[in-house]
Enzyme design. Structure first.
Site, PDB file in Angstrom:
ATOM      1  N   TYR A 156      17.098  29.720   9.956  1.00 15.72           N
ATOM      2  CA  TYR A 156      15.896  30.456  10.387  1.00 15.72           C
ATOM      3  C   TYR A 156      15.799  30.531  11.903  1.00 15.72           C
ATOM      4  CZ  TYR A 156      13.694  30.421   5.744  1.00 15.72           C
ATOM      5  OH  TYR A 156      13.380  30.619   4.431  1.00 15.72           O
ATOM      6  N   LYS A 200       0.847  -1.201   0.000  1.00 15.83           N
ATOM      7  CA  LYS A 200       0.000   0.000   0.000  1.00 15.83           C
ATOM      8  C   LYS A 200       0.881   1.249   0.000  1.00 15.83           C
ATOM      9  CE  LYS A 200      -0.295  -0.259   5.045  1.00 15.83           C
ATOM     10  NZ  LYS A 200      -1.064  -0.802   6.182  1.00 15.83           N
TER      11      LYS A 200
HETATM   12  C1  LIG Z   1      -0.336  -1.826   6.805  1.00 12.83           C
HETATM   13  C2  LIG Z   1      -0.982  -3.110   7.156  1.00 12.83           C
HETATM   14  C3  LIG Z   1      -0.237  -4.295   7.211  1.00 12.83           C
HETATM   15  C4  LIG Z   1       1.275  -4.315   7.159  1.00 12.83           C
HETATM   16  O1  LIG Z   1       1.732  -3.894   8.427  1.00 12.83           O
HETATM   17  P1  LIG Z   1       3.275  -3.788   8.794  1.00 12.83           P
HETATM   18  O2  LIG Z   1       3.249  -3.397  10.235  1.00 12.83           O
HETATM   19  O3  LIG Z   1       3.822  -2.712   7.928  1.00 12.83           O
HETATM   20  O4  LIG Z   1       3.906  -5.095   8.548  1.00 12.83           O
HETATM   21  C5  LIG Z   1      -0.920  -5.487   7.363  1.00 12.83           C
HETATM   22  N1  LIG Z   1      -2.269  -5.512   7.498  1.00 12.83           N
HETATM   23  C6  LIG Z   1      -3.017  -4.393   7.504  1.00 12.83           C
HETATM   24  C7  LIG Z   1      -4.480  -4.490   7.670  1.00 12.83           C
HETATM   25  C8  LIG Z   1      -2.404  -3.146   7.341  1.00 12.83           C
HETATM   26  O5  LIG Z   1      -3.142  -2.038   7.354  1.00 12.83           O
END
Ligand SMILES: *Cc1c(COP(=O)(O)O)cnc(C)c1O
Length: 346
Positions: free
Chosen positions: A243, A34
């Site tokens: 800054y 994702k």
């Molecule tokens: C993002 C996500 C994962 C992966 O999680 P990690 O902690 O990055 O391994 C797995 N399942 C769901 C439902 C997620 O949202």
């Protein structure tokens, strides 16, 4: 050229995936890609993982799934965590995506819009984020199971803390909801894989550990980020840098200005904790991080290098996250679009 260089080591990424696959025991390891593969580029990351043997991919929304299908071609299964939203039917059909159905409303939308199209089910085991609650699940269970879901999943809220009582609590809740059903089950992301066999079920969903982040302590580093030095100057005691005059020299100091900043995902909140590396020499950030530039103390260096390293063997996305009060995931997904990206082959 003043472009910072982000190097993504696909061999390390695949080695991390294989290690998490092996740690998943008898369960099949999927791969979570994702958010454009946690910011590292799904177009390069996903094919490398498919070549390494990943057969099931997970994305957050149908649009990501459609893009991933174009990248991977037919074959690998692509599951969508957000399920079947209004307007998704064409994308789900065309991309042969598997929506993880989160509610009775989504179930109705799916069977009406795409009868016979594969789907999975997402249950809430206590995180209260996505998935059907126990009461909804009881009402829908027999009808949903009669439609042959391909996967039933839930997600752990505290898997990065192995001793947290929430882990056992969610494990029991998930078992109570799913024991005895004849559908592959999935509960664990990176953290859950490391909790051990009880948490593995049939499919695991590693994400951050593949990309080199905690809680997978043994992960090989996947990203290296080096930033060019644009110019250097000497400042005298009493002079300030950057800054807001937030840093004042108390001795003669040589300052390098480097070509990166918060617009590149180098979080301003890292502030004075942050440092970079010139080979084996550590160089502190001086003053505030600006949009495109950062001042760095290079007083101790014999020679001024062309570039300084922010991410690599010396410090990880989690090191940077600690400085900013954040998590490695946020550092990864913030890495900007201005970098020149190089992929080391798997
Ligand atoms: C993002 C996500 C994962 C992966 O999680 P990690 O902690 O990055 O391994 C797995 N399942 C769901 C439902 C997620 O949202």
């Amino acid at each position: 050229m003043a472009q910072a260089e982000l190097t993504i080591d696909l061999a390390a990424l695949c080695a991390n995936w294989r290690a998490l696959r092996d740690a998943s025991g008898r369960a099949e390891a999927g791969a979570v890609v994702k958010a454009n593969a946690y910011g590292l580029g799904a177009d390069r990351v996903a094919p490398a993982l498919a070549d390494a043997g990943a057969r099931r991919f997970f994305v957050a929304v149908a649009e990501e799934g459609a893009a991933l299908r174009r990248i991977l071609g037919p074959g690998p299964e692509i599951c969508v965590f957000s399920g079947h939203m209004d307007g998704d039917a064409d994308m789900i059909r065309a991309g042969n995506l598997v929506p993880m159905i989160n509610s009775i409303d989504q179930m109705l939308r799916h069977v009406e819009g795409l009868p016979g199209h594969p789907f999975g089910l997402q249950l809430d085991s206590g995180m209260n984020r996505l998935g059907m609650e126990d009461s909804e699940w009881r009402a829908l269970r027999d009808i949903a199971l009669a439609q042959n879901p391909v996967l039933v999943m839930s997600h752990l809220a505290c898997a990065d803390e192995p001793d947290h009582p929430m882990n056992r609590q969610q494990l029991h809740a998930f078992r109570a909801m799913t024991d005895g059903i004849d559908v592959p089950r999935s509960l664990s992301a990176t953290g859950g894989i490391l909790l051990g066999e009880d948490y593995h079920f049939d499919v695991t969903r590693p994400g951050v550990g593949m990309y080199g982040g905690l809680p997978f302590v043994e992960a090989r580093p996947v990203v290296q980020l080096t930033i060019p030095v644009i110019q250097t100057r000497e400042v005298q005691p009493g002079e300030t840098v950057g800054y807001g005059n937030s840093w004042t020299a108390d001795r003669p100091t040589r300052v390098a200005t480097i070509a990166g900043g918060y617009a590149d995902g180098i979080l301003r909140a890292m502030g004075p904790e942050a440092s970079l590396w010139a080979g084996e020499d550590k160089c502190k950030v001086l003053g505030r991080i600006s949009m495109d530039l950062i001042g760095v103390d290079v007083t101790g260096l014999k020679d001024i290098p062309d570039r300084l390293e922010l991410l690599g063997q010396h410090q990880s996305v989690d090191t940077l996250a600690d400085w900013a009060g954040s998590i490695g995931y946020e550092i990864l997904t913030s890495l900007g679009l201005r970098y020149h990206r190089t992929y080391l082959p798997a």
